[in-house]
Design a protein around this motif. Structure first.
Motif, short mmCIF file in Angstrom:
data_model
loop_
_atom_site.label_atom_id
_atom_site.label_comp_id
_atom_site.label_asym_id
_atom_site.label_seq_id
_atom_site.Cartn_x
_atom_site.Cartn_y
_atom_site.Cartn_z
N ASP A 15 0.81 -1.23 0.00
CA ASP A 15 0.00 0.00 0.00
C ASP A 15 0.84 1.28 0.00
O ASP A 15 0.30 2.38 -0.10
N SER A 16 2.16 1.14 0.08
CA SER A 16 3.00 2.33 0.21
C SER A 16 2.96 3.23 -1.01
O SER A 16 3.13 4.45 -0.89
N TRP A 17 2.71 2.67 -2.19
CA TRP A 17 2.68 3.49 -3.40
C TRP A 17 1.62 4.58 -3.28
O TRP A 17 1.83 5.71 -3.74
N PHE A 18 0.49 4.27 -2.67
CA PHE A 18 -0.59 5.24 -2.54
C PHE A 18 -0.19 6.38 -1.58
O PHE A 18 -0.41 7.55 -1.89
N TYR A 19 0.41 6.03 -0.47
CA TYR A 19 0.88 7.03 0.48
C TYR A 19 1.97 7.89 -0.15
O TYR A 19 2.01 9.10 0.05
N ASP A 20 2.87 7.24 -0.88
CA ASP A 20 3.95 7.98 -1.55
C ASP A 20 3.38 8.93 -2.60
O ASP A 20 3.86 10.06 -2.74
#
Length: 75
Positions: A15-20
């Motif tokens: 899910d880190s891509w969305f936060y990034d």
């Protein structure tokens, strides 16, 4: 000495891509593992500021840090 900044919610690496994308600080196991690989046995300092999040990811990060500490003690 390198500093590992653990700021923001603890999330799954997938899910880190969305936060990034939204430029939201986050903590995920993949980024911690990459940091520790780059540190290559060098002493590290932790800076932690998080309201919590995924227990599973937190446990994975704990394991990564403890394994890194064992490497430091063995040198």
């Amino acid at each position: 000495m390198k500093t590992l900044n653990l700021h923001g919610p603890v999330i799954d690496s997938d899910d880190s891509w969305f936060y990034d994308l939204l430029e939201i600080e986050n903590i995920n196991a993949k980024s911690v593992e990459e940091f520790l690989d780059e540190a290559n046995g060098e002493d590290i300092k932790l800076s932690i500021d998080s309201g919590g999040g995924s227990v599973r990811t937190g446990s994975s990060i704990y394991t990564l840090l403890m394994n890194y500490q064992e490497k430091l003690l063995q040198r």
